[in-house]
Design a protein around this motif. Structure first.
Motif, PDB file in Angstrom:
ATOM      1  N   MET A 234       7.121  28.590   7.021  1.00  0.00           N
ATOM      2  CA  MET A 234       7.242  28.080   5.660  1.00  0.00           C
ATOM      3  C   MET A 234       6.472  26.765   5.552  1.00  0.00           C
ATOM      4  SD  MET A 234      10.566  27.356   3.245  1.00  0.00           S
ATOM      5  CE  MET A 234      11.600  27.134   4.637  1.00  0.00           C
ATOM      6  N   LEU A 235       5.706  26.598   4.460  1.00  0.00           N
ATOM      7  CA  LEU A 235       4.856  25.429   4.288  1.00  0.00           C
ATOM      8  C   LEU A 235       5.672  24.140   4.245  1.00  0.00           C
ATOM      9  CD1 LEU A 235       1.963  24.491   3.957  1.00  0.00           C
ATOM     10  CD2 LEU A 235       2.192  24.808   1.486  1.00  0.00           C
ATOM     11  N   GLY A 236       6.850  24.190   3.647  1.00  0.00           N
ATOM     12  CA  GLY A 236       7.691  22.997   3.567  1.00  0.00           C
ATOM     13  C   GLY A 236       8.046  22.458   4.940  1.00  0.00           C
ATOM     14  N   LYS A 237       8.396  23.333   5.870  1.00  0.00           N
ATOM     15  CA  LYS A 237       8.724  22.909   7.234  1.00  0.00           C
ATOM     16  C   LYS A 237       7.499  22.352   7.948  1.00  0.00           C
ATOM     17  CE  LYS A 237      13.085  23.946   7.389  1.00  0.00           C
ATOM     18  NZ  LYS A 237      14.104  22.872   7.518  1.00  0.00           N
ATOM     19  N   PHE A 238       6.348  22.961   7.685  1.00  0.00           N
ATOM     20  CA  PHE A 238       5.101  22.473   8.280  1.00  0.00           C
ATOM     21  C   PHE A 238       4.812  21.050   7.798  1.00  0.00           C
ATOM     22  CE2 PHE A 238       0.437  21.954   7.870  1.00  0.00           C
ATOM     23  CZ  PHE A 238       0.076  22.069   9.222  1.00  0.00           C
ATOM     24  N   ILE A 239       4.985  20.816   6.507  1.00  0.00           N
ATOM     25  CA  ILE A 239       4.773  19.479   5.950  1.00  0.00           C
ATOM     26  C   ILE A 239       5.741  18.478   6.570  1.00  0.00           C
ATOM     27  CG2 ILE A 239       4.949  18.095   3.836  1.00  0.00           C
ATOM     28  CD1 ILE A 239       4.023  20.645   2.313  1.00  0.00           C
ATOM     29  N   GLN A 240       6.982  18.884   6.725  1.00  0.00           N
ATOM     30  CA  GLN A 240       7.987  17.997   7.329  1.00  0.00           C
ATOM     31  C   GLN A 240       7.600  17.630   8.758  1.00  0.00           C
ATOM     32  OE1 GLN A 240      11.832  19.738   8.218  1.00  0.00           O
ATOM     33  NE2 GLN A 240      12.869  17.840   7.604  1.00  0.00           N
ATOM     34  N   ARG A 241       7.118  18.617   9.532  1.00  0.00           N
ATOM     35  CA  ARG A 241       6.723  18.348  10.921  1.00  0.00           C
ATOM     36  C   ARG A 241       5.544  17.384  10.976  1.00  0.00           C
ATOM     37  NH1 ARG A 241       7.587  23.927  11.498  1.00  0.00           N
ATOM     38  NH2 ARG A 241       5.339  24.350  11.440  1.00  0.00           N
ATOM     39  N   GLN A 242       4.557  17.586  10.090  1.00  0.00           N
ATOM     40  CA  GLN A 242       3.400  16.700  10.084  1.00  0.00           C
ATOM     41  C   GLN A 242       3.789  15.282   9.670  1.00  0.00           C
ATOM     42  OE1 GLN A 242       0.580  17.881  11.461  1.00  0.00           O
ATOM     43  NE2 GLN A 242       1.931  19.652  11.687  1.00  0.00           N
ATOM     44  N   ARG A 243       4.709  15.178   8.736  1.00  0.00           N
ATOM     45  CA  ARG A 243       5.171  13.854   8.283  1.00  0.00           C
ATOM     46  C   ARG A 243       5.893  13.106   9.396  1.00  0.00           C
ATOM     47  NH1 ARG A 243       9.959  12.111   6.790  1.00  0.00           N
ATOM     48  NH2 ARG A 243      10.856  14.187   6.486  1.00  0.00           N
ATOM     49  N   THR A 244       6.829  13.779  10.054  1.00  0.00           N
ATOM     50  CA  THR A 244       7.611  13.112  11.100  1.00  0.00           C
ATOM     51  C   THR A 244       6.749  12.789  12.317  1.00  0.00           C
ATOM     52  OG1 THR A 244       8.365  15.279  11.909  1.00  0.00           O
ATOM     53  CG2 THR A 244       9.789  14.126  10.367  1.00  0.00           C
ATOM     54  N   LYS A 245       5.767  13.651  12.628  1.00  0.00           N
ATOM     55  CA  LYS A 245       4.869  13.397  13.757  1.00  0.00           C
ATOM     56  C   LYS A 245       4.070  12.118  13.549  1.00  0.00           C
ATOM     57  CE  LYS A 245       1.193  16.043  14.479  1.00  0.00           C
ATOM     58  NZ  LYS A 245       0.364  17.220  14.855  1.00  0.00           N
ATOM     59  N   ARG A 246       3.807  11.779  12.292  1.00  0.00           N
ATOM     60  CA  ARG A 246       3.015  10.594  11.976  1.00  0.00           C
ATOM     61  C   ARG A 246       3.874   9.398  11.578  1.00  0.00           C
ATOM     62  NH1 ARG A 246       0.410  15.126  11.022  1.00  0.00           N
ATOM     63  NH2 ARG A 246      -1.870  15.251  11.268  1.00  0.00           N
ATOM     64  N   ASN A 247       5.194   9.536  11.732  1.00  0.00           N
ATOM     65  CA  ASN A 247       6.128   8.457  11.383  1.00  0.00           C
ATOM     66  C   ASN A 247       6.007   8.032   9.922  1.00  0.00           C
ATOM     67  OD1 ASN A 247       7.249   8.150  14.035  1.00  0.00           O
ATOM     68  ND2 ASN A 247       5.395   7.076  14.641  1.00  0.00           N
TER      69      ASN A 247
END
Length: 255
Positions: A1-14
């Protein structure tokens, strides 16, 4: 799901939800619906997020992250194929000493986090090429939403942390999370000439007081960034097409 992908990218970059909501021009509750998969993105919003995460729109929509491979090597050759970069020892030494010099001079400034650091190194490299028609570090910079970004910097920062040359510090600059790097040693000035040091000092005097947004906007008007395609390397040769706002060379002296 794109929403989860966005969340992972956001948290990975703090990055915070509030920050991305601000970049998208929406409220944080509205943004939260995106991460939960309860709201679809417009194409403009998708392009904005892809740019922030430094990936192509195609990869973003597919929920995948391309790999930028950087190899630190002592071999005498430097090869570039796509975004696979081999950094030879000579370039690596120059990059490390320039980075240590910059961090010793301005790394303690509250505005100088990783985003500003990318832009300072870009202008140091590209201004040097315009002035002297040769490379100082010769790093590879790609075009993304936040301006020129060094492909090599992340790997070199990790290598320098491993060898006790710098330390990473998580901090806040106003309401934004920020990653800073502080030097644990002085630069080896035997690697840098007096001309190199004078050049770096000039760039820092001009740009080191800008915050991330200011230097990002400034870099977006420079010809190397404007003339490149998203996600592709910037051309050093394009510095010779700069306008008077960005050119650092007096071409009248060449006549």
């Amino acid at each position: 799901m794109l929403g989860k992908f966005i969340q992972r990218q956001r948290t990975k970059r703090n990055m915070t939800q509030a920050y991305l909501a601000s970049e998208l021009g929406m409220s944080r509750p509205t943004y939260m619906h995106i991460e939960r998969g309860e709201r679809e993105l417009t194409i403009i919003e998708a392009r904005t997020l892809a740019g922030i995460f430094d990936i192509s729109l195609e990869d973003f929509l597919a929920g995948r992250v391309p790999k930028h491979t950087v190899t630190l090597t002592k071999q005498s050759a430097r090869r570039t194929g796509g975004l696979h970069i081999r950094v030879e020892k000579k370039n690596l030494d120059a990059f490390k000493q320039v980075l240590l010099y910059v961090l010793n001079k301005v790394g303690g400034k509250p505005n100088v986090g990783e985003t500003v650091l990318h832009k300072l190194l870009y202008f140091i490299d590209f201004d040097y090429y315009e002035k002297f028609e040769e490379n100082l570090m010769g790093a590879t910079y790609i075009k993304n939403h936040h301006g020129p970004t060094s492909v090599e910097l992340s790997s070199i920062l990790q290598d320098m942390q491993k060898h006790g040359e710098i330390e990473a510090v998580n901090s806040q600059y106003f309401k934004y999370d920020q990653k800073k790097y502080l030097p644990l040693k002085r630069p080896n000035l035997d690697v840098l000439s007096a001309r190199d040091v004078e050049h770096i000092d000039g760039v820092l005097a001009r740009l080191a007081d800008k915050n991330a947004k200011e230097i990002e906007r400034y870099s977006h008007e420079d010809i190397p960034w404007k003339s490149a395609q998203d996600g592709t390397p910037l051309s050093y040769e394009s510095v010779f097409y700069r306008d008077e706002r960005y050119s650092v060379r007096n071409y009248d002296d060449d006549l």
